[in-house]
Design a protein around this motif. Structure first.
Motif, PDB file in Angstrom:
ATOM      1  N   SER A  70       1.196  -1.341   0.216  1.00 28.72           N
ATOM      2  CA  SER A  70       0.138   0.290  -0.062  1.00 28.72           C
ATOM      3  C   SER A  70       0.906   1.222  -0.455  1.00 28.72           C
ATOM      4  CB  SER A  70      -0.907  -0.037   1.068  1.00 28.72           C
ATOM      5  OG  SER A  70      -1.859   1.653   1.685  1.00 28.72           O
ATOM      6  N   ALA A  71       1.053   1.873  -1.281  1.00 27.70           N
ATOM      7  CA  ALA A  71       1.888   2.865  -0.965  1.00 27.70           C
ATOM      8  C   ALA A  71       1.150   4.055  -0.444  1.00 27.70           C
ATOM      9  CB  ALA A  71       1.625   3.689  -2.683  1.00 27.70           C
ATOM     10  N   ASN A  72       0.130   4.321   0.069  1.00 30.40           N
ATOM     11  CA  ASN A  72      -0.559   4.900   0.779  1.00 30.40           C
ATOM     12  C   ASN A  72       0.021   5.280   2.334  1.00 30.40           C
ATOM     13  OD1 ASN A  72      -1.866   6.845  -0.853  1.00 30.40           O
ATOM     14  ND2 ASN A  72      -3.623   5.971  -0.757  1.00 30.40           N
ATOM     15  N   LEU A  73       0.060   3.928   2.681  1.00 30.89           N
ATOM     16  CA  LEU A  73       0.607   2.935   3.848  1.00 30.89           C
ATOM     17  C   LEU A  73       2.072   3.664   4.265  1.00 30.89           C
ATOM     18  CD1 LEU A  73      -0.455   2.098   6.555  1.00 30.89           C
ATOM     19  CD2 LEU A  73      -0.247   0.224   5.588  1.00 30.89           C
ATOM     20  N   VAL A  74       2.702   3.268   2.978  1.00 33.85           N
ATOM     21  CA  VAL A  74       4.074   3.756   3.364  1.00 33.85           C
ATOM     22  C   VAL A  74       4.567   4.910   3.267  1.00 33.85           C
ATOM     23  CG1 VAL A  74       6.095   3.622   1.862  1.00 33.85           C
ATOM     24  CG2 VAL A  74       4.636   1.583   2.426  1.00 33.85           C
ATOM     25  N   LYS A  75       3.683   6.005   2.521  1.00 37.74           N
ATOM     26  CA  LYS A  75       3.999   7.352   2.828  1.00 37.74           C
ATOM     27  C   LYS A  75       3.376   7.658   4.181  1.00 37.74           C
ATOM     28  CE  LYS A  75       2.662   8.605  -2.127  1.00 37.74           C
ATOM     29  NZ  LYS A  75       1.528   8.743  -2.850  1.00 37.74           N
ATOM     30  N   LEU A  76       1.950   7.589   4.765  1.00 37.29           N
ATOM     31  CA  LEU A  76       1.666   7.700   6.316  1.00 37.29           C
ATOM     32  C   LEU A  76       2.552   6.969   7.628  1.00 37.29           C
ATOM     33  CD1 LEU A  76      -0.317   8.903   7.755  1.00 37.29           C
ATOM     34  CD2 LEU A  76      -1.375   6.145   7.997  1.00 37.29           C
ATOM     35  N   CYS A  77       3.130   5.667   7.005  1.00 36.55           N
ATOM     36  CA  CYS A  77       3.958   5.732   7.721  1.00 36.55           C
ATOM     37  C   CYS A  77       5.220   6.565   7.747  1.00 36.55           C
ATOM     38  CB  CYS A  77       3.712   4.284   7.832  1.00 36.55           C
ATOM     39  SG  CYS A  77       1.943   3.403   8.951  1.00 36.55           S
ATOM     40  N   TYR A  78       5.911   5.777   7.051  1.00 38.93           N
ATOM     41  CA  TYR A  78       7.341   6.046   6.651  1.00 38.93           C
ATOM     42  C   TYR A  78       7.368   7.621   5.102  1.00 38.93           C
ATOM     43  CZ  TYR A  78       7.964   2.180   8.746  1.00 38.93           C
ATOM     44  OH  TYR A  78       7.449   0.716   9.666  1.00 38.93           O
ATOM     45  N   PRO A  79       7.317   8.417   5.603  1.00 43.81           N
ATOM     46  CA  PRO A  79       6.953   9.472   4.600  1.00 43.81           C
ATOM     47  C   PRO A  79       8.637   9.728   3.790  1.00 43.81           C
ATOM     48  CG  PRO A  79       6.731  10.509   6.457  1.00 43.81           C
ATOM     49  CD  PRO A  79       7.156   8.950   6.849  1.00 43.81           C
ATOM     50  N   ARG A  80       8.988   9.462   4.593  1.00 46.75           N
ATOM     51  CA  ARG A  80      10.427   9.739   4.160  1.00 46.75           C
ATOM     52  C   ARG A  80      11.365   8.683   3.515  1.00 46.75           C
ATOM     53  NH1 ARG A  80      15.890   7.853   5.623  1.00 46.75           N
ATOM     54  NH2 ARG A  80      17.323   9.535   5.120  1.00 46.75           N
ATOM     55  N   VAL A  81      11.164   7.547   3.709  1.00 51.04           N
ATOM     56  CA  VAL A  81      11.044   6.381   2.653  1.00 51.04           C
ATOM     57  C   VAL A  81      10.712   6.588   1.795  1.00 51.04           C
ATOM     58  CG1 VAL A  81      10.849   3.852   2.475  1.00 51.04           C
ATOM     59  CG2 VAL A  81      11.627   4.802   4.764  1.00 51.04           C
ATOM     60  N   ALA A  82       9.061   6.823   1.603  1.00 54.59           N
ATOM     61  CA  ALA A  82       8.507   7.515   0.517  1.00 54.59           C
ATOM     62  C   ALA A  82       8.401   8.176  -0.615  1.00 54.59           C
ATOM     63  CB  ALA A  82       7.095   7.694   0.678  1.00 54.59           C
ATOM     64  N   ARG A  83       9.782   9.073  -0.258  1.00 51.44           N
ATOM     65  CA  ARG A  83      10.229  10.122  -0.619  1.00 51.44           C
ATOM     66  C   ARG A  83      11.837  10.043  -1.819  1.00 51.44           C
ATOM     67  NH1 ARG A  83       8.327  13.501   3.475  1.00 51.44           N
ATOM     68  NH2 ARG A  83      10.348  13.630   4.490  1.00 51.44           N
ATOM     69  N   LEU A  84      11.584   8.746  -0.712  1.00 47.18           N
ATOM     70  CA  LEU A  84      13.736   8.630  -1.454  1.00 47.18           C
ATOM     71  C   LEU A  84      12.634   7.581  -2.372  1.00 47.18           C
ATOM     72  CD1 LEU A  84      15.466   8.142   1.553  1.00 47.18           C
ATOM     73  CD2 LEU A  84      15.867   9.761   0.247  1.00 47.18           C
ATOM     74  N   CYS A  85      12.059   6.954  -2.154  1.00 46.23           N
ATOM     75  CA  CYS A  85      11.273   5.665  -3.387  1.00 46.23           C
ATOM     76  C   CYS A  85      10.413   6.411  -4.703  1.00 46.23           C
ATOM     77  CB  CYS A  85      10.686   4.587  -2.877  1.00 46.23           C
ATOM     78  SG  CYS A  85      12.029   4.253  -1.702  1.00 46.23           S
ATOM     79  N   MET A  86      10.188   7.788  -4.198  1.00 52.15           N
ATOM     80  CA  MET A  86       9.796   8.282  -5.753  1.00 52.15           C
ATOM     81  C   MET A  86      10.541   8.744  -6.953  1.00 52.15           C
ATOM     82  SD  MET A  86       5.953   9.149  -4.148  1.00 52.15           S
ATOM     83  CE  MET A  86       6.044  10.636  -4.782  1.00 52.15           C
ATOM     84  N   GLU A  87       9.618   8.210  -8.168  1.00 54.26           N
ATOM     85  CA  GLU A  87      10.284   8.470  -9.313  1.00 54.26           C
ATOM     86  C   GLU A  87       9.773   9.426 -10.277  1.00 54.26           C
ATOM     87  OE1 GLU A  87      11.977   5.178 -11.409  1.00 54.26           O
ATOM     88  OE2 GLU A  87      10.065   3.569 -11.662  1.00 54.26           O
ATOM     89  N   THR A  88       9.986   9.692 -11.295  1.00 53.50           N
ATOM     90  CA  THR A  88       9.042  10.319 -12.058  1.00 53.50           C
ATOM     91  C   THR A  88       9.649   9.911 -13.712  1.00 53.50           C
ATOM     92  OG1 THR A  88       8.551  12.081 -10.607  1.00 53.50           O
ATOM     93  CG2 THR A  88       8.139  12.656 -13.034  1.00 53.50           C
ATOM     94  N   LYS A  89       8.647   9.438 -14.283  1.00 48.99           N
ATOM     95  CA  LYS A  89       8.708   9.038 -16.035  1.00 48.99           C
ATOM     96  C   LYS A  89       8.047   9.471 -16.513  1.00 48.99           C
ATOM     97  CE  LYS A  89       7.635   4.600 -14.540  1.00 48.99           C
ATOM     98  NZ  LYS A  89       7.698   3.063 -14.251  1.00 48.99           N
ATOM     99  N   PRO A  90       8.298   9.581 -17.557  1.00 50.63           N
ATOM    100  CA  PRO A  90       7.193   9.746 -18.967  1.00 50.63           C
ATOM    101  C   PRO A  90       6.535   8.966 -19.068  1.00 50.63           C
ATOM    102  CG  PRO A  90       9.288   9.335 -19.618  1.00 50.63           C
ATOM    103  CD  PRO A  90       9.749   9.297 -18.300  1.00 50.63           C
ATOM    104  N   VAL A  91       5.316   9.120 -19.255  1.00 48.53           N
ATOM    105  CA  VAL A  91       4.019   7.972 -19.168  1.00 48.53           C
ATOM    106  C   VAL A  91       3.539   8.605 -20.647  1.00 48.53           C
ATOM    107  CG1 VAL A  91       1.902   7.124 -18.568  1.00 48.53           C
ATOM    108  CG2 VAL A  91       4.140   7.901 -17.394  1.00 48.53           C
ATOM    109  N   THR A  92       3.454   7.679 -21.573  1.00 48.34           N
ATOM    110  CA  THR A  92       2.846   8.762 -23.759  1.00 48.34           C
ATOM    111  C   THR A  92       1.197   7.570 -23.489  1.00 48.34           C
ATOM    112  OG1 THR A  92       4.564   8.252 -24.232  1.00 48.34           O
ATOM    113  CG2 THR A  92       2.650   8.053 -25.777  1.00 48.34           C
ATOM    114  N   THR A  93      -0.203   8.770 -23.910  1.00 50.85           N
ATOM    115  CA  THR A  93      -1.452   8.421 -23.701  1.00 50.85           C
ATOM    116  C   THR A  93      -1.819   8.180 -25.000  1.00 50.85           C
ATOM    117  OG1 THR A  93      -2.504  10.282 -23.503  1.00 50.85           O
ATOM    118  CG2 THR A  93      -1.783   9.029 -21.072  1.00 50.85           C
ATOM    119  N   PHE A  94      -2.431   7.705 -25.845  1.00 44.02           N
ATOM    120  CA  PHE A  94      -2.983   7.383 -26.920  1.00 44.02           C
ATOM    121  C   PHE A  94      -4.624   7.276 -26.708  1.00 44.02           C
ATOM    122  CE2 PHE A  94      -5.271   5.733 -30.600  1.00 44.02           C
ATOM    123  CZ  PHE A  94      -4.080   6.334 -31.452  1.00 44.02           C
ATOM    124  N   LEU A  95      -4.985   8.334 -27.064  1.00 45.29           N
ATOM    125  CA  LEU A  95      -6.275   9.304 -27.346  1.00 45.29           C
ATOM    126  C   LEU A  95      -7.041   9.108 -28.463  1.00 45.29           C
ATOM    127  CD1 LEU A  95      -6.519  11.619 -23.919  1.00 45.29           C
ATOM    128  CD2 LEU A  95      -6.824   9.000 -24.203  1.00 45.29           C
TER     129      LEU A  95
END
Length: 98
Positions: A70-95
């Motif tokens: 549960s990403a939400n539970l990790v963010k709630l209990c371990y916000p620092r770890v959650a921030r360290l594990c966050m990544e931003t990557k491109p996502v392509t959508t076809f519509l």
């Protein structure tokens, strides 16, 4: 649409895009039909895990346990770890644009 975004002339694929639109509408209708049919079969299965037709198993409906993070539970209990594990990557959508 972003007016500065690159564009491509797809006039030669007009029939393809039209057919794709038709297929998408069919998929929507078929998914609805599938859900309705499954609902009827599941209702009549009751609590049984298997349904028979002509004495042979035709459908199964089993419940299994699945472990997930549960990403939400990790963010709630371990916000620092959650921030360290966050990544931003491109996502392509076809519509299909109506």
């Amino acid at each position: 649409m972003d007016v500065a975004a690159p564009t491509a002339d797809l006039d030669h694929l007009a029939a393809h895009v039209d057919m794709l639109s038709q297929v998408e509408r069919q998929i929507t209708r078929l998914k609805k039909a599938r859900d309705e049919l499954r609902s009827v079969v599941r209702r009549d299965l009751g609590g049984a895990e298997a349904g028979l037709i002509g004495g042979e198993v035709a459908v199964t409906n089993k419940t299994v346990m699945r472990t997930s993070l549960s990403a939400n539970l990790v963010k709630l209990c371990y916000p620092r770890v959650a921030r360290l594990c966050m990544e931003t990557k491109p996502v392509t959508t076809f519509l299909l644009v109506p």
